[in-house]
Design an enzyme around this catalytic site. Structure first.
Site, PDB file in Angstrom:
ATOM      1  N   LYS A 112      31.078  10.710  26.386  1.00 21.88           N
ATOM      2  CA  LYS A 112      30.242  10.813  25.189  1.00 21.88           C
ATOM      3  C   LYS A 112      28.766  10.953  25.546  1.00 21.88           C
ATOM      4  O   LYS A 112      28.032  11.645  24.851  1.00 21.88           O
ATOM      5  CB  LYS A 112      30.460   9.616  24.260  1.00 21.88           C
ATOM      6  CG  LYS A 112      31.844   9.638  23.595  1.00 21.88           C
ATOM      7  CD  LYS A 112      31.955   8.643  22.449  1.00 21.88           C
ATOM      8  CE  LYS A 112      33.322   8.797  21.781  1.00 21.88           C
ATOM      9  NZ  LYS A 112      33.506   7.877  20.649  1.00 21.88           N
ATOM     10  N   LYS A 195      41.783  15.646  24.199  1.00 20.76           N
ATOM     11  CA  LYS A 195      42.414  14.866  23.135  1.00 20.76           C
ATOM     12  C   LYS A 195      41.840  15.264  21.778  1.00 20.76           C
ATOM     13  O   LYS A 195      40.667  15.626  21.663  1.00 20.76           O
ATOM     14  CB  LYS A 195      42.238  13.367  23.386  1.00 20.76           C
ATOM     15  CG  LYS A 195      40.935  12.787  22.904  1.00 20.76           C
ATOM     16  CD  LYS A 195      41.002  11.271  22.752  1.00 20.76           C
ATOM     17  CE  LYS A 195      39.725  10.763  22.083  1.00 20.76           C
ATOM     18  NZ  LYS A 195      39.932  10.123  20.808  1.00 20.76           N
ATOM     19  N   LYS A 198      37.630  12.948  16.577  1.00 18.78           N
ATOM     20  CA  LYS A 198      36.699  13.149  15.479  1.00 18.78           C
ATOM     21  C   LYS A 198      35.384  13.750  15.967  1.00 18.78           C
ATOM     22  O   LYS A 198      34.705  14.435  15.230  1.00 18.78           O
ATOM     23  CB  LYS A 198      36.387  11.807  14.805  1.00 18.78           C
ATOM     24  CG  LYS A 198      37.476  11.365  13.855  1.00 18.78           C
ATOM     25  CD  LYS A 198      37.099  10.077  13.137  1.00 18.78           C
ATOM     26  CE  LYS A 198      37.400   8.864  13.964  1.00 18.78           C
ATOM     27  NZ  LYS A 198      37.730   7.674  13.170  1.00 18.78           N
TER      28      LYS A 198
END
Ligand code: ATP
Ligand code: MG
Length: 330
Positions: A112, A195, A198
């Site tokens: 991230k 994966k 969101k």
């Protein structure tokens, strides 16, 4: 009954098929066998900047979706993380037990943070796993139903519990991850190497989106240039992901599906999956709307959940603070 805790971020409104098949399905079934605590983790969601009005409405929206999926407020303690201040009170202690290097090894942080400029990566994103450990340890949790991507954080939670226990005396239950064997990781339809998430909305099937859109997304899922429908995650990641989704939604085994689709084209498989997802999503969406139409009732459920959660959590924090050596307030 053994205790369960799990959380989900209110981040982007709608839950997706990965959330459902990787974790939320188990939230529902474990209500039969466990004392279940389920949390909309709004504190976690601000590790990446969020618009306040959106966060507020997404939090209600997340709770409505959980209820519509079958989280039963008479069986489960359903609450919002920021309503229970013990989460941040315990996370500080755990942050002070967590090594810098240990936190820096977390792959979710690496992933991230690599998507943002360093100046925009929050310290909260870095310390996230300590807050997650606090979430879990506050409730004396035995089992945590999550997807495969949370395995490393769970392992860290276990380490922090053990470290605290050995340094200060046994205080925390060491939790086990409860990860499905078949649907632990649902992949993105456009990028079956990553994966479904969101945070990267390309091939994501959102449970609240227009069913026509879902059918279209599944029709255009990336596959391969062969024609055989068989499970081979290495060489046929797209088709394998679709088979796993079909199997989970239909209850049929992958082997059964392989023989049923022998001689059929990818288009047939995709059309059937589209139908399965739509059949699931249509009544689900109506149920969500029902909860959203009665926000007073929704807030009442969340208030009741938070009160019950606080009762358990405050006792844990009292004990942990005492063990650490904080002078009790007079
Ligand atoms: P983000 O990518 O922003 O972290 P997310 O889609 O991972 O969002 P979370 O709220 O972090 O959503 O995760 C909720 C639960 O869903 C967790 O238990 C997580 O392990 C599970 N989960 C998320 N994505 C998948 C996936 N693709 N397959 C299986 N489980 C998943
Ligand atoms: Mg996640």
């Amino acid at each position: 009954l053994p205790r369960v805790f799990s959380g989900i971020q209110p981040t982007a409104g709608s839950f997706h098929l990965g959330n459902y098949l990787g974790a939320l399905r188990n939230w529902i079934t474990m209500q039969q066998t466990h004392d279940t605590f389920y949390c909309v983790v709004d504190l976690h969601s601000i590790t990446v900047a969020k618009d306040p009005a959106e966060l507020r409405s997404n939090t209600r929206y997340a709770a409505a979706q959980l209820l519509a999926l079958g989280v039963d407020p008479d069986r489960s303690t359903l609450f919002v993380q920021s309503h229970v201040p013990e989460h941040t009170r315990l996370s500080w202690v755990l942050e002070c037990l967590m090594g810098y290097g240990e936190a820096a090894r977390m792959t979710q942080f690496k992933d991230k943070s690599s998507r943002q400029e360093e100046e925009h990566v929050s310290v909260g994103l870095f310390t996230y796993p300590a807050l997650m450990a606090a979430d879990i340890l506050l409730y004396g949790t035995d089992a945590v139903p999550v997807g495969e991507d949370q395995r490393q954080h769970l392992e860290l939670s276990r380490n922090l519990a053990q470290r605290f226990n050995s340094r200060f005396g046994t205080t925390f239950t060491v939790p086990d991850a409860h990860i499905p064997t078949d649907t632990a990781r649902i992949f993105d339809l456009q990028d079956p190497g990553s994966k479904m998430s969101k945070s990267i909305p390309s091939g994501v099937v959102e449970l609240m989106e227009d069913p026509k859109r879902t059918a279209k997304k599944i029709r255009s899922a990336v596959t391969d240039n062969e024609r055989e429908i068989h499970y081979d995650p290495e060489n046929k990641p797209g088709i394998s992901n679709l088979l796993v989704i079909h199997s989970a939604m239909s209850g049929r085994s992958v082997a059964d599906l392989e023989s049923a689709y022998e001689g059929s084209g990818y288009g047939d498989l995709k059309k059937d999956i589209g139908q399965l997802v739509v059949d699931f999503a249509t009544p689900f969406q109506a149920a969500v709307q029902g909860y959203l139409d009665d926000p007073a009732e929704l807030d009442k459920i969340l208030r009741r959940g938070a009160e019950h959660a606080r009762g358990v959590a405050s006792e844990t924090v009292r004990k942990a603070y005492d063990r650490v050596g904080f002078l009790p307030p007079a």
